[in-house]
Design an enzyme around this catalytic site. Sequence first.
Site, PDB file in Angstrom:
ATOM      1  CD  GLU A 118      -2.198  -1.109   3.037  1.00  0.00           C
ATOM      2  OE1 GLU A 118      -2.099  -0.095   3.752  1.00  0.00           O
ATOM      3  OE2 GLU A 118      -2.694  -2.164   3.444  1.00  0.00           O
ATOM      4  CE  LYS A 120       4.391   5.621   7.182  1.00  0.00           C
ATOM      5  NZ  LYS A 120       4.337   7.062   7.373  1.00  0.00           N
ATOM      6  CG  ASP A 122       3.143  12.875   4.630  1.00  0.00           C
ATOM      7  OD1 ASP A 122       3.084  12.539   5.827  1.00  0.00           O
ATOM      8  OD2 ASP A 122       3.971  13.674   4.181  1.00  0.00           O
ATOM      9  CE1 TYR A 230      -3.518   1.828   9.792  1.00  0.00           C
ATOM     10  CE2 TYR A 230      -3.620   4.003   8.763  1.00  0.00           C
ATOM     11  CZ  TYR A 230      -3.407   3.205   9.877  1.00  0.00           C
ATOM     12  OH  TYR A 230      -3.069   3.773  11.067  1.00  0.00           O
ATOM     13  CE  LYS A 319       8.513   6.932   6.874  1.00  0.00           C
ATOM     14  NZ  LYS A 319       9.164   7.997   7.594  1.00  0.00           N
ATOM     15  CB  CYS A 413      20.346  46.661 -11.883  1.00  0.00           C
ATOM     16  SG  CYS A 413      20.755  45.122 -12.735  1.00  0.00           S
ATOM     17  CB  CYS A 416      23.573  47.078 -15.662  1.00  0.00           C
ATOM     18  SG  CYS A 416      21.894  47.631 -15.319  1.00  0.00           S
ATOM     19  CB  CYS A 431      17.125  46.059 -13.780  1.00  0.00           C
ATOM     20  SG  CYS A 431      18.346  46.808 -14.875  1.00  0.00           S
ATOM     21  CB  CYS A 437      20.693  45.382 -17.738  1.00  0.00           C
ATOM     22  SG  CYS A 437      20.988  44.184 -16.433  1.00  0.00           S
TER      23      CYS A 437
END
Length: 680
Positions: A118, A120, A122, A230, A319, A413, A416, A431, A437
Amino acid sequence: MVQQTSGSASAELNRLRDEINRYNYQYYVLDEPTVPDAEYDRLFQQLKAIEQQHPEWITPDSPSQRVGAQPLASFTTVAHEKPMLSLDNAFADDDLIAFDKRLKDRLGFDGSIEYACEPKLDGIAISLLYEDGLLVRALTRGDGLNGEDITANVRTIKSVPLKLYGDDYPSRLEVRGEIFMPKAGFAALNEAARAADEKVFVNPRNAAAGSLRQLDSRITARRPLQLCAYSVGIHEGQALPAKHTDILHHLKRWGFAPNDQLKTAQSIDECIAYHQALGEKRDSLAYDIDGVVFKVNAITQQETLGFVSRAPRWAIAYKFPAQEEMTTLDAVEFQVGRTGSITPVARLAPVFVGGVTVSNATLHNRDEIARLDVRVGDTVIVRRAGDVIPQVVAVVKERRPDDASEIVFPSECPICGSPATEVPGEAAIRCEGGLICPAQRKEAIRHFASRKAMDIDGLGDKLVEQLVDKSLITTVADLFSLTREQLAGLERMGEKSADNLLLALETSKTTSLARFIYALGIREVGEATARNLSAHFGQLDALAAADEETLQGVDDVGPVVAHFIRDFFVEPENIEIITRLRALGVNWPETDKSAEVDIPQPLADQTVVITGTLESMSRDEAGEQLRALGAKVAGSVSKKTSFIVAGPGAGSKLTKAEALGVEVLDEAALVALLAQHSNE
Ligand code: D41
C-alpha cells in the site's frame, strides 16, 4: 390524516437518505458518479426541507449532518480499546531483504511470503468506531494508547461513511485509516487563503492536521479531506477474512474507498519492484505519499509473528527520499530576468531533498519574503517535489539566531547598476537598464534562441554568457553575423561545433510569425498570446502598427498586455533590430488577413486541457491540432474547461477534472474527434 402525512414524510425521508447514501457510495467508493451534481443537490435540498419541518427526525447518520455542528470547548482524550501500533521503517532495499529474512526465520518457513503493498499516505492516522453500522466515535491515533475525540470533525468528511453500507458488517467494528488532503484540494485551499490574505498551509499534511484540530467542525466541513482505510482494529459479532487484502475488500463493500494502488506481492523482490514503480509515479498521484507499507497478507502469519514494543513484526514502512528538509539560509542574492524583474534567490547550505542536492531556492518576491518572515541565518524548510523548482516553505522560528538579518532589497540593479524601481501594484522590483543591462541582454538572447521561439539548436546558456561577456553580440540580430572564427575561438567550442551552430542559425531563419513574435520577448506575450496575435494580424507590420484599442480586440489581450506590445513597437531600437533580422534573412510566411475568408472553427468556444502521455503524438502536436479547430488550449483545469484529454500518467489535473465533473477524453477519443472534424 395528520398521522398519515407525517408517516409518508418519514418514509420519504428514509428513501432520500438511502438514495443519497447510495450516490455517495457510487461516487466515493466505486469512483463512478451516476447522477449529475444538480440531481444530488436537489435530493439534498429535499432532505433538508423535511428535516427542517421535523427536527426531531434528524439522526447523526443523516447526510445533512456533514455540515458541522456547534463548536466544542475542547477535545476529550479517550483511551484506545486496542492500542494503535506504529510502523518500523526501512530506507533501503537491503533493509527490506533483512526484514523478509527475519520473518521467514521466525515463521520457520522457507517459501515466499505474500505481502500486501500500500502507498503510505502522508496524513493523520485515526480510528473510527461503528456500532450496529453507525459511526459512534472517531479518535486521533495520538500516542497510540490515547487519542482525542474528533467525532464531530470526522462526520463532515464525505468519504467517511456515517452508516455502513450493506448488512453483513460486524456489530462492532473499528476501522483504522489515514485522513489526508489531496494535492488539488490543498492547492485550491491555499489559493483561496492567499486571495483572502489569510495564513497558508505549508503542505497537505499540515493542512489536514490543522483541519482536524478545529474545535468548530463547520470549518472542517469546508476542507477537502478524504479517508483511506488501512486496517481493522476491534471487530465483534463476525469473523473477518483470512487475508489483509480481503479485509480491505470487505471494507470497500461497507463503504470505505479503497486505495487505488493496493497490490499483492508474492515475494520481497516484488515488493522492491513495487516500491521502485510507485516512487516513479509519486509525483503524478493525486495525494502526497512518503513511502510504501508492506504487510504480511495472511492473518495467521501476522498472529504468529506478533509485535515488539509497539510495532507489529509483520509490517514495515519503506520510505521514499524526503521532499522536505531543513537547512540554513546563508545568503540572499538577486537575479535579473529577461524583462528586468529582480528576483531574490535563497543560497542555502546544501541539503539532500527530493532525491537531489539543493543549494538554491526561489524566494519569489517581497510579499513572499514578508509572508514567510524569513531572514538570513534562519533555519528554513525546503521542499522539492518532482521537477518543480525548490521552494522555501517555512521558517523554523525557534532556531532563529540572534544575528539573523533582514533581507534588504537593492536600490540598484546588481548587474548593471541602473536604478531598481518598485512597480506600483507589483511585488517585484525591476532594473531600469533595459538592454543596457547584460543580465537582461543574456536572458533576452536565451529566450530568443529557446525551443519554442527561434529554436536555435546548440545555443546554450554558457555560450550566450560568453558571447555577451566578450561583447561579440549585444542584440539578437548580432547572432546572425557571427563568424566561424569568432565561434571557434570560444571556450569548449571547436570548429565542428562552430559549424553546427552556424547551420542551426541558418535553419532557424525560416520560422513562423507566431514563433517570431514570441521570440521578441515582449512582456506578458507568451506562446499562446503570440499565436493569437499572429492569427489575428497575419503580418508583422500590421501588428507593429496596431494601436492599443485594436490590440485589445485580440483574444486574451487586455489593456495591460496591449500597452506592453505598443511600448515595444514604439521603441526605435526594437524596430531597428527587427529590420536587421529580416535583412539578415529571418523570414516567415505572411498572410493578408483583410482578404481572408473564414475557415470553419468547430471547436471555437471550447477550452481544453491536455495531460499525461500520448502515444500517437506529443502534447504540443495535439494542442496544435485542437487549436487549428478553434479550441483554446489551457494549462490548468477549472470549471470553464470544456473537456480534458488524459493519457497515462495524468495526475492532479485529471483528479481535478473528475472532481469538477469535467468530461475526460482518452487518446482514442481525441483521435476520433480530430478525425471527425478533419472530414467536415
Ligand atoms: O498509509 C498509511 N499512512 C498507513 C499507515 C498504512 N497504509 N498502513 C498502516 N498500517 C499500520 C499497521 C500495520 C500498524 C496496521 C499505517 C499505520 N499502521 C500507521 N500509521 C500511523 C502509525 C501507524
